[in-house]
Motif scaffolding. Structure first.
Motif, PDB file in Angstrom:
ATOM      1  N   UNK A 144       0.867  -1.177   0.000  1.00 20.78           N
ATOM      2  CA  UNK A 144       0.000   0.000   0.000  1.00 20.78           C
ATOM      3  C   UNK A 144       0.905   1.230   0.000  1.00 20.78           C
ATOM      4  N   UNK A 145       0.837   2.007  -1.076  1.00 22.87           N
ATOM      5  CA  UNK A 145       1.692   3.181  -1.234  1.00 22.87           C
ATOM      6  C   UNK A 145       0.980   4.397  -0.644  1.00 22.87           C
ATOM      7  N   UNK A 146       1.579   4.980   0.370  1.00 24.63           N
ATOM      8  CA  UNK A 146       0.955   6.088   1.109  1.00 24.63           C
ATOM      9  C   UNK A 146       1.909   7.265   1.243  1.00 24.63           C
ATOM     10  N   UNK A 147       2.690   7.510   0.195  1.00 22.90           N
ATOM     11  CA  UNK A 147       3.742   8.525   0.264  1.00 22.90           C
ATOM     12  C   UNK A 147       3.281   9.915  -0.163  1.00 22.90           C
ATOM     13  N   UNK A 148       2.010  10.056  -0.558  1.00 19.30           N
ATOM     14  CA  UNK A 148       1.473  11.384  -0.840  1.00 19.30           C
ATOM     15  C   UNK A 148       1.867  11.927  -2.199  1.00 19.30           C
ATOM     16  N   UNK A 149       1.358  13.147  -2.493  1.00 20.21           N
ATOM     17  CA  UNK A 149       1.673  13.768  -3.781  1.00 20.21           C
ATOM     18  C   UNK A 149       2.129  15.223  -3.609  1.00 20.21           C
ATOM     19  N   UNK A 150       2.774  15.498  -2.475  1.00 19.94           N
ATOM     20  CA  UNK A 150       3.358  16.824  -2.252  1.00 19.94           C
ATOM     21  C   UNK A 150       4.838  16.688  -1.901  1.00 19.94           C
ATOM     22  N   UNK A 327       8.241  30.102  -6.630  1.00 18.54           N
ATOM     23  CA  UNK A 327       7.378  29.324  -7.506  1.00 18.54           C
ATOM     24  C   UNK A 327       6.427  28.460  -6.666  1.00 18.54           C
ATOM     25  N   UNK A 328       5.160  28.836  -6.632  1.00 20.31           N
ATOM     26  CA  UNK A 328       4.134  28.022  -5.981  1.00 20.31           C
ATOM     27  C   UNK A 328       3.383  27.284  -7.083  1.00 20.31           C
ATOM     28  N   UNK A 329       4.091  26.418  -7.760  1.00 20.67           N
ATOM     29  CA  UNK A 329       3.619  25.803  -9.003  1.00 20.67           C
ATOM     30  C   UNK A 329       3.319  24.318  -8.864  1.00 20.67           C
ATOM     31  N   UNK A 330       3.002  23.900  -7.671  1.00 25.75           N
ATOM     32  CA  UNK A 330       2.542  22.535  -7.467  1.00 25.75           C
ATOM     33  C   UNK A 330       3.644  21.495  -7.459  1.00 25.75           C
ATOM     34  N   UNK A 331       3.222  20.251  -7.637  1.00 28.48           N
ATOM     35  CA  UNK A 331       4.130  19.125  -7.466  1.00 28.48           C
ATOM     36  C   UNK A 331       3.979  18.121  -8.601  1.00 28.48           C
ATOM     37  N   UNK A 332       5.057  17.390  -8.838  1.00 30.54           N
ATOM     38  CA  UNK A 332       5.029  16.296  -9.807  1.00 30.54           C
ATOM     39  C   UNK A 332       4.741  14.995  -9.067  1.00 30.54           C
ATOM     40  N   UNK A 333       4.143  14.053  -9.776  1.00 32.75           N
ATOM     41  CA  UNK A 333       3.816  12.774  -9.169  1.00 32.75           C
ATOM     42  C   UNK A 333       4.922  11.789  -9.510  1.00 32.75           C
ATOM     43  N   UNK A 334       5.542  11.215  -8.498  1.00 30.41           N
ATOM     44  CA  UNK A 334       6.651  10.293  -8.762  1.00 30.41           C
ATOM     45  C   UNK A 334       6.738   9.239  -7.668  1.00 30.41           C
ATOM     46  N   UNK A 335       7.054   8.022  -8.080  1.00 32.46           N
ATOM     47  CA  UNK A 335       7.309   6.921  -7.156  1.00 32.46           C
ATOM     48  C   UNK A 335       8.635   6.302  -7.576  1.00 32.46           C
ATOM     49  N   UNK A 336       9.757   6.889  -7.142  1.00 37.17           N
ATOM     50  CA  UNK A 336      11.075   6.457  -7.633  1.00 37.17           C
ATOM     51  C   UNK A 336      11.431   5.021  -7.282  1.00 37.17           C
ATOM     52  N   UNK A 337      10.734   4.440  -6.331  1.00 38.60           N
ATOM     53  CA  UNK A 337      11.021   3.055  -5.925  1.00 38.60           C
ATOM     54  C   UNK A 337      10.277   2.035  -6.780  1.00 38.60           C
ATOM     55  N   UNK A 338       9.479   2.521  -7.746  1.00 37.93           N
ATOM     56  CA  UNK A 338       8.585   1.642  -8.491  1.00 37.93           C
ATOM     57  C   UNK A 338       8.779   1.814  -9.990  1.00 37.93           C
ATOM     58  N   UNK A 339       8.658   0.744 -10.729  1.00 37.16           N
ATOM     59  CA  UNK A 339       8.702   0.809 -12.191  1.00 37.16           C
ATOM     60  C   UNK A 339       7.556   1.695 -12.670  1.00 37.16           C
ATOM     61  N   UNK A 340       7.877   2.708 -13.472  1.00 32.79           N
ATOM     62  CA  UNK A 340       6.876   3.682 -13.905  1.00 32.79           C
ATOM     63  C   UNK A 340       5.706   3.050 -14.644  1.00 32.79           C
ATOM     64  N   UNK A 341       5.946   1.952 -15.340  1.00 37.28           N
ATOM     65  CA  UNK A 341       4.883   1.344 -16.137  1.00 37.28           C
ATOM     66  C   UNK A 341       3.723   0.845 -15.281  1.00 37.28           C
ATOM     67  N   UNK A 342       3.964   0.640 -14.000  1.00 40.72           N
ATOM     68  CA  UNK A 342       2.913   0.118 -13.127  1.00 40.72           C
ATOM     69  C   UNK A 342       1.885   1.194 -12.810  1.00 40.72           C
ATOM     70  N   UNK A 343       2.375   2.404 -12.547  1.00 41.92           N
ATOM     71  CA  UNK A 343       1.477   3.508 -12.196  1.00 41.92           C
ATOM     72  C   UNK A 343       1.100   4.317 -13.437  1.00 41.92           C
TER      73      UNK A 343
END
Length: 532
Positions: A144-150, A327-343
C-alpha cells in the motif's frame, strides 16, 4: 496464512492503512523515512529531500468535524480550523489510541519495490529498504503506497524565458518556511494556489511589495461561510451535491459562480478563472481580498519574460528590482522506488481504478492511498480508500474485469476533464466518490431506510454536513458512537468559538440550509422558461 502488507509512509494515509489492515486480520509493516508519524503535517524547520514540506504558518482548509478519522472525533475544544501543530497532535493521539506505532519502522527508506518472480501466481512483491546504511529485502503479499503527492516540487523554469538571467533568489514554495528573511524585500510569487496565496499574504506584512502572477486565475473562498459557520459543513452536504449534479448545466454553472462570488467579485480583483465554470479546487484564503484592497498584494497575469532584475508580464507591465521569485507551481507525481509502467500505464499519465488500484497488474495486490483531491478532507477519504483496499487484498472484495476497469477509468476521466479541467485529473467529487467507495464494503448509509427508522438522524445525514462518521454507521468497521457523533457535531463546532457566552449558541436550521439553493434553482428555471 495471514497476508503480510508493506505500507510505505506513516502519514495520515499510512496510519489509515495500518488500522484497516488490522481490522481485516492482515499483518502490516509500515516503513517511514522520518522520525515520526504525520507525513505532510509533521513540520520541520528545513525542507528534506524526498519528503513533503510545509511552512510554519499552515492551517487546515477543512474544519475539524469534516477532517477527523470517522471513529475518532477531535476534542470539542480544538479550533475548527487548526494550525499544523494541532493537527499533528491529533494524528499522534490517533496513532497511540489505535496502537499503531508498533507496526512502524522509522528512519527506514523504501528504495525499491519489484514484482516477485512468481507474481502472476502469488501477487507478491520484493520490497527493499535502507536503514543506517544497511539494505534489506523482504517478500510481502501486498503493498500500500501512502507517500502522498506533495513530495517532488514542480519548478517549470523552462517555461519562463530569461529566468536564467535573473540575479535574485529563485526557489519553490516547498522550501519556504517563514517570512522573517523577506523583510523589506520585493517578492514575486508565481502561482495562485493555496500555497502561493498563503505565502503572499504572509509576506505582505513584512515585505516591501508582493505580486502574485497567475496564468489562469482561481476562485478564492473564505473559511467563514453562511452565518459564520465553517464553509465545508455548510456546502459539503448530500442534498447540495444532489442539486449540483442533477440541475441543468447552465443553472448549475450559474449557481456555482454565484456561490464563488458571494464574498467579493473576482473580476474586480483580477482573480477570476479563465474557465470560470470548472470546479477545480478553490483557494482558501481569508486575507487575500483585504491585502489587494490595501495594496500590499497585487495580482498580475503570467510572466512573459524575466530580465536580470525584473519580470515583464503578458499585459506589458513590469515589476522591477525583484529580490526573490517564489514558484508556488505545485508538485510532480513520482514513485522512484517503483517501475513507472505500473502507475503510469497509459499516455504517461497516472491511471488508477477508483484512484487506488493500478489496472495493469495480474493480481490486485498494490493500492495507492491518498492520491486524490477533492473539496473534502484527506483523512476520511484515505480511511475509506484503505478500508476497501484492505478487503480487496484480503480477498473479501473483488475487482471487475480489466475491460470493465478500463471502461470505468475512461468514463471517470471524461467527467473529470469536463468538471475540473485537464490540469486537475486527480480531483473528484467528494460525496459521490465517498459513497462509491462505501458501497463496495457495505458502509454507504441507506438514506430512505434512515428516514423510515431514524428521521432525526436522517435529517442530519442528508441535509447536514457529510461528516466522516456517516461512513462508520453500518458495515465492516461499524462504530457504535457514529450516530451520537453525528447528532452532536454542531456542539463541537460551536464549542471553541463561543468563548464569550452571550446567549445560547445558535445551531443552523437544516431546512434553511437547503431552502436557499432550492429557491435559487426555482427562480433560475422560471427565468429560463420565460426567456426561451
Amino acid at each position: 496464512m495471514v497476508k503480510r502488507v508493506a505500507i510505505i509512509g506513516a502519514g495520515i494515509s499510512g496510519l489509515a492503512s495500518i488500522r484497516s489492515c488490522l481490522e481485516e486480520g492482515l499483518e502490516p509493516t509500515c516503513f517511514e523515512r522520518g522520525e515520526d508519524v504525520g507525513g505532510l503535517w509533521k513540520f520541520s524547520d528545513h525542507a528534506e529531500e524526498g519528503r513533503a514540506s510545509i511552512y510554519r504558518s499552515v492551517f487546515t482548509n477543512s474544519s475539524k468535524e469534516m477532517t477527523c478519522f470517522p471513529d475518532f472525533p477531535f476534542p470539542d475544544d480544538f479550533p475548527n480550523f487548526m494550525h499544523n501543530s494541532k493537527l499533528q497532535e491529533y494524528i499522534t493521539a490517533f496513532a497511540k489510541e489505535k496502537n499503531l506505532l508498533k507496526y512502524i519502522q522509522f528512519k527506514t527508506l523504501v528504495s525499491r519495490v519489484n514484482k516477485h518472480p512468481d507474481f502472476s501466481i502469488t501477487g507478491q512483491w520484493d520490497v527493499t529498504t535502507e536503514k543506517d546504511g544497511q539494505k534489506e529485502s523482504v517478500v510481502f503479499d501486498a503493498v500500500m503506497i501512502c507517500s502522498g503527492h506533495h513530495v517532488y516540487p514542480n519548478l517549470p523554469k523552462e517555461s519562463f524565458p530569461g529566468l536564467k538571467l535573473f540575479k535574485g533568489k529563485c526557489f519553490h514554495s516547498w522550501d519556504y518556511k517563514e517570512p522573517g528573511l523577506f523583510k523589506g524585500k520585493r517578492v514575486l510569487v508565481i502561482g495562485l494556489g493555496n500555497s502561493g496565496c498563503d505565502i503572499a499574504t504572509e509576506l505582505s506584512h513584512t515585505a516591501e511589495q508582493v505580486i502574485i502572477s497567475s496564468r489562469s486565475g482561481s476562485w478564492v473562498m473564505s473559511r467563514v461561510w453562511y452565518d459564520g459557520y465553517p464553509w465545508d459543513v455548510m456546502t459539503i452536504t448530500r442534498f447540495e451535491t444532489f442539486l449540483k449534479n442533477n440541475l441543468p448545466t447552465v443553472i448549475s454553472d450559474w449557481w456555482y459562480t454565484k456561490q464563488m462570488n458571494a464574498r467579493f467579485k473576482h473580476e474586480n480583483y483580477g482573480l477570476i478563472p479563465l474557465k470560470r465554470a470548472l470546479r477545480k479546487e478553490p483557494v482558501f484564503n481569508d486575507e487575500l481580498p483585504a491585502c489587494i484592497l490595501r495594496g500590499t498584494v497585487s495580482i498580475k497575469p503570467n510572466v512573459r519574460e524575466f530580465t536580470e532584475t525584473s519580470a515583464i508580464f503578458e499585459d506589458g507591465t513590469v515589476f522591477e528590482a525583484i529580490d526573490c521569485v517564489i514558484f508556488a507551481t505545485g508538485y510532480s507525481y513520482a514513485y522512484p522506488f517503483l517501475d513507472e509502467s505500473i502507475i503510469k500505464s497509459r499516455n504517461n499519465e497516472v491511471t488508477l481504478f477508483k484512484d487506488i488500484f493500478p489496472p495493469v497488474l495480474e493480481k490486485p495486490t498494490m493500492a495507492v492511498i491518498g492520491f486524490v483531491q477533492s473539496l473534502g478532507a484527506a483523512i476520511p477519504t484515505a480511511d475509506l480508500q484503505a478500508r476497501w483496499a484492505a478487503r480487496v487484498i484480503k480477498g473479501t472484495c473483488t475487482l471487475p474485469s480489466i475491460k470493465d476497469i478500463m471502461h470505468d477509468i475512461d468514463e471517470k476521466m471524461e467527467k473529470k476533464l469536463k468538471w475540473f479541467g485537464k490540469s486537475n485529473t486527480i480531483q473528484t467529487d467528494y460525496v459521490v466518490y465517498m459513497d462509491e467507495l462505501a458501497s463496495f464494503i457495505g458502509a454507504k448509509p441507506n438514506i430512505p431506510w434512515l428516514f423510515l427508522t431514524d428521521p432525526k438522524l436522517a435529517l442530519e445525514v442528508y441535509f447536514g454536513p457529510c461528516s466522516p462518521y456517516q461512513f462508520r454507521l453500518i458495515g465492516p468497521g461499524k462504530w457504535p458512537g457514529a450516530r451520537n457523533a453525528i447528532l452532536t457535531q454542531w456542539d463541537r463546532i460551536l464549542k471553541p468559538i463561543t468563548t464569550r457566552v452571550v446567549g445560547s449558541p445558535l445551531k443552523p436550521c437544516l431546512f434553511c440550509s437547503w431552502f436557499r439553493p432550492v429557491v435559487i434553482s426555482a427562480v433560475s428555471i422560471a427565468v429560463l422558461l420565460v426567456l426561451f
